[in-house]
Design an enzyme around this catalytic site. Sequence first.
Site, short mmCIF file in Angstrom:
data_model
loop_
_atom_site.label_atom_id
_atom_site.label_comp_id
_atom_site.label_asym_id
_atom_site.label_seq_id
_atom_site.Cartn_x
_atom_site.Cartn_y
_atom_site.Cartn_z
N ASP A 183 46.44 37.73 45.89
CA ASP A 183 45.83 38.29 44.69
C ASP A 183 46.69 37.96 43.49
OD1 ASP A 183 47.94 40.07 44.71
OD2 ASP A 183 46.75 41.78 45.38
N ASN A 191 42.71 43.25 32.42
CA ASN A 191 41.48 44.03 32.21
C ASN A 191 41.71 45.20 31.27
OD1 ASN A 191 39.57 42.62 33.71
ND2 ASN A 191 40.07 43.66 35.61
N ASP A 200 37.33 38.29 33.81
CA ASP A 200 36.42 37.36 34.48
C ASP A 200 36.84 35.91 34.23
OD1 ASP A 200 34.98 39.49 35.42
OD2 ASP A 200 33.30 39.25 34.01
N ASP A 226 40.47 40.84 42.27
CA ASP A 226 41.33 39.65 42.17
C ASP A 226 41.87 39.24 43.54
OD1 ASP A 226 42.92 41.99 42.28
OD2 ASP A 226 44.63 40.90 41.45
#
Length: 311
Positions: A183, A191, A200, A226
């Site tokens: 990840d 975010n 995104d 993620d």
Amino acid sequence: MTLSVMPLDPISYSQEEPTTQVPEESYARGSRGRSVEAFLTVLSGANAGLTLPLRGGMVVGRGSNADIQLADYGISRQHCRLDVESERYILTDLGSLNGTYVNGERITRIPLLEGDRIQIGASTLKFAYYDSVEEAFFLQMASAAIYDPLTGLYNRRFFMEQLELEIRFAQRHQTSLYVLYFDLDGFKQVNDQWGHLAGDQALMQAAHRLQAQVRKEDLLARLGGDEFALMVRGIQESQVLRLAERFRQAIESLSLEIGEIGSELVSFTCSIGIASMFRLRGEISRQNLLAAADMALYQAKSGGRNRVVLL
């Protein structure tokens, strides 16, 4: 008590006028005016959702040289063939180990009818004729069943189904099998600070970088958020470690311009955990292999992040 009912204003019955005028010829043409083509739609099995256009002389099987390749180890490498004779599709079994069935009956050679269901291995396929509108619909459904809509990578469901099959194959042929979990380190901060649109963009660019590192036979998927996973078989530990390091470096070198005028440059790293099937203790199963990969990722995170750990 008496209720008095007032008549409704006739205007309230009127329909709102459409904002787009549809040409009358669209109604006149109708569905019968569209040409139709033959397709196979996979209803069940590892490739459920796939819709495949047909032509004559197509071989269906598990092997890489099959025209229609299905990831099902109950299917022979060259299982059956579809030919066109007198504008009809003829299905012929190619001496497969588990046989070819149409509507529950084992066949050697048979002409196919609209709606026939073909069973090979653990997969069920439907033979049908679709027009262009139906084709577009089924192709969209197939894409939704297999791919992650944001990154274009395989989705979690497809990854899990394929992993189950790969474990059986690796056990039967005594080949290596690895699962890599990884990840993006600190992704939540992107975010939180810049919003989900920036997040995104980061995921899409990361997926593009990762996809460029994998072989055709490897399976890369986005599991959610993620979190990504890669399934690799048939290579040595030293090779899978080099592959994981290439992944780590590819993400480390990724920079994303965000902000209203791209004024901020955000860099990422990733932590990677690797599980080897033949290093597992106890039962070899999908759950145990995934748990080992998750534990390796946890160790990579707790060890300082931006690193690779193999269990």
